[in-house]
Design a protein around this motif. Structure first.
Motif, PDB file in Angstrom:
ATOM      1  N   VAL A  86       0.838  -1.217  -0.007  1.00  0.00           N
ATOM      2  CA  VAL A  86      -0.084   0.186  -0.242  1.00  0.00           C
ATOM      3  C   VAL A  86       0.772   1.311  -0.060  1.00  0.00           C
ATOM      4  O   VAL A  86       1.792   1.346   0.851  1.00  0.00           O
ATOM      5  CB  VAL A  86      -0.894   0.029   1.148  1.00  0.00           C
ATOM      6  CG1 VAL A  86      -1.392   1.352   1.501  1.00  0.00           C
ATOM      7  CG2 VAL A  86      -1.987  -1.135   1.093  1.00  0.00           C
ATOM      8  N   TYR A  99      -0.416  -3.815   3.602  1.00  0.00           N
ATOM      9  CA  TYR A  99      -0.173  -2.747   4.427  1.00  0.00           C
ATOM     10  C   TYR A  99       0.871  -2.805   5.177  1.00  0.00           C
ATOM     11  O   TYR A  99       1.308  -3.578   5.758  1.00  0.00           O
ATOM     12  CB  TYR A  99      -1.542  -2.632   5.584  1.00  0.00           C
ATOM     13  CG  TYR A  99      -1.591  -1.663   6.643  1.00  0.00           C
ATOM     14  CD1 TYR A  99      -2.086  -0.495   5.987  1.00  0.00           C
ATOM     15  CD2 TYR A  99      -0.770  -1.752   7.865  1.00  0.00           C
ATOM     16  CE1 TYR A  99      -2.188   0.407   6.994  1.00  0.00           C
ATOM     17  CE2 TYR A  99      -0.893  -0.610   8.460  1.00  0.00           C
ATOM     18  CZ  TYR A  99      -1.469   0.452   7.983  1.00  0.00           C
ATOM     19  OH  TYR A  99      -1.544   1.603   8.929  1.00  0.00           O
ATOM     20  N   GLU A 127      -3.252 -10.881   5.110  1.00  0.00           N
ATOM     21  CA  GLU A 127      -4.576 -11.878   5.104  1.00  0.00           C
ATOM     22  C   GLU A 127      -3.657 -13.183   4.731  1.00  0.00           C
ATOM     23  O   GLU A 127      -3.038 -13.333   3.935  1.00  0.00           O
ATOM     24  CB  GLU A 127      -5.372 -11.632   3.977  1.00  0.00           C
ATOM     25  CG  GLU A 127      -6.832 -12.238   4.334  1.00  0.00           C
ATOM     26  CD  GLU A 127      -6.709 -13.379   3.508  1.00  0.00           C
ATOM     27  OE1 GLU A 127      -7.280 -14.619   4.038  1.00  0.00           O
ATOM     28  OE2 GLU A 127      -6.288 -13.745   2.496  1.00  0.00           O
ATOM     29  N   ILE A 188      -7.087  -0.839  10.875  1.00  0.00           N
ATOM     30  CA  ILE A 188      -6.045  -1.892  10.401  1.00  0.00           C
ATOM     31  C   ILE A 188      -6.498  -3.247  10.418  1.00  0.00           C
ATOM     32  O   ILE A 188      -5.934  -4.113   9.667  1.00  0.00           O
ATOM     33  CB  ILE A 188      -4.701  -1.625  11.151  1.00  0.00           C
ATOM     34  CG1 ILE A 188      -4.794  -1.702  12.603  1.00  0.00           C
ATOM     35  CG2 ILE A 188      -4.212  -0.203  10.966  1.00  0.00           C
ATOM     36  CD1 ILE A 188      -3.556  -1.731  13.452  1.00  0.00           C
ATOM     37  N   GLU A 191      -7.062  -5.241   7.350  1.00  0.00           N
ATOM     38  CA  GLU A 191      -6.265  -5.743   6.454  1.00  0.00           C
ATOM     39  C   GLU A 191      -5.801  -7.194   6.849  1.00  0.00           C
ATOM     40  O   GLU A 191      -5.061  -7.745   5.839  1.00  0.00           O
ATOM     41  CB  GLU A 191      -4.634  -5.066   6.845  1.00  0.00           C
ATOM     42  CG  GLU A 191      -5.040  -3.486   6.671  1.00  0.00           C
ATOM     43  CD  GLU A 191      -5.228  -2.961   5.144  1.00  0.00           C
ATOM     44  OE1 GLU A 191      -5.054  -3.663   4.457  1.00  0.00           O
ATOM     45  OE2 GLU A 191      -5.654  -1.812   5.110  1.00  0.00           O
ATOM     46  N   ARG A 251     -12.932   1.498   1.690  1.00  0.00           N
ATOM     47  CA  ARG A 251     -11.723   2.308   1.594  1.00  0.00           C
ATOM     48  C   ARG A 251     -11.869   3.609   1.695  1.00  0.00           C
ATOM     49  O   ARG A 251     -12.540   3.869   0.702  1.00  0.00           O
ATOM     50  CB  ARG A 251     -10.505   1.578   0.683  1.00  0.00           C
ATOM     51  CG  ARG A 251     -10.112   0.369   1.286  1.00  0.00           C
ATOM     52  CD  ARG A 251      -8.900  -0.372   0.399  1.00  0.00           C
ATOM     53  NE  ARG A 251      -8.452  -1.533   0.632  1.00  0.00           N
ATOM     54  CZ  ARG A 251      -7.714  -2.022   1.611  1.00  0.00           C
ATOM     55  NH1 ARG A 251      -7.220  -0.939   2.277  1.00  0.00           N
ATOM     56  NH2 ARG A 251      -7.418  -3.321   1.828  1.00  0.00           N
TER      57      ARG A 251
END
Length: 253
Positions: A86, A99, A127, A188, A191, A251
């Motif tokens: 990101v 992230y 993830e 967060i 993410e 987002r």
């Protein structure tokens, strides 16, 4: 402004950088994911001294031509097979965004037995389906931070405890405390979830990171009122109970 370009250029042309000691600079990346109901970190096994065969955070020395962010993205790519950071995405990239955020600078003079090395640590939230374990070179470890202790304990799937190289247990502990602190005011936690998720899965993320149970009704009210969730109109599949509605993270909300 009393700036004289010719005099300044003369100074720069004749500047001797060797008159000052120059410590090395590295980046170390804490890669965190959720798997099997535990917060886990992706670690790499060292192939050379010092700390030969110890597990460590993925890291590397910063090259002269790259920024700190670029060095951290390179470490993610080369040592963990993760791309699409990101804020650092390459044009046309199709990878799931990772992230990545700068965590802290670790500069104890004794932290590396080789020489004076200052490490700029980052943490990445990934993830679970995007994590790749490669043979004996990389592996996921479960994390535990004992009360009143400034470092993290790591365990493999057989509950065997390991020691980490350098000060990486301390870096891991700082990363976990950081994401615990940010859960309450930044999104967060999303993410660590797939693109579509249930409120039950979102609550589980918060409970695993915070290491405590949360009230189901108040958590759901808070999340639905936050404006960060977008209903997909779909239901989860393949479950043995009443399927729940699926949401996605909005987002930029």
């Amino acid at each position: 402004m009393n700036r004289r370009p010719h005099e300044e250029q003369h100074f720069l042309d004749n500047y001797d950088a060797s008159i000052y000691d120059r410590p090395s600079v590295s980046v170390d990346v804490v890669i965190l994911t959720l798997r099997e109901g535990h917060l886990q970190a992706l670690l790499v096994k060292r192939k050379e001294h010092p700390f030969l065969n110890y597990w460590s955070l993925p890291g590397g020395f910063v090259q002269v031509h790259e920024s700190l962010d670029e060095a951290a993205a390179r470490v993610l790519r080369q040592k963990a097979g993760l791309e699409g950071v990101v804020g650092l995405e390459r044009e046309g990239a199709t990878h799931h965004p990772i992230y990545l955020e700068q965590l802290y600078t670790f500069g104890s003079p004794e932290r590396d037995p080789r020489t004076r090395v200052i490490s700029v640590a980052y943490y990445a939230l990934v993830e679970a389906s995007h994590i790749r374990e490669v043979g004996e070179e990389t592996a996921l470890f479960k994390l535990r931070i004992p009360e009143g202790v400034g470092s993290v304990e790591i365990y493999d799937n057989k509950h065997k405890k390991y020691s980490l190289a350098f000060d990486h247990a301390e870096i891991l502990a700082v990363a976990v405390r950081r994401i615990r602190g940010k859960l309450g005011y930044t999104p967060i936690g999303f993410e660590l979830l797939p693109e579509r998720f249930t409120l039950r899965q979102l609550q589980a993320v918060h409970e695993i990171i915070l290491q405590k149970k949360l009230n189901k009704d108040s958590f759901r009210r808070k999340m639905l009122a936050s404006g960060m969730l977008e209903a997909t109109g779909e239901l989860e599949r393949g479950v043995g109970f009443r399927p729940a509605e699926l949401y996605r993270f909005r987002r930029g909300a």
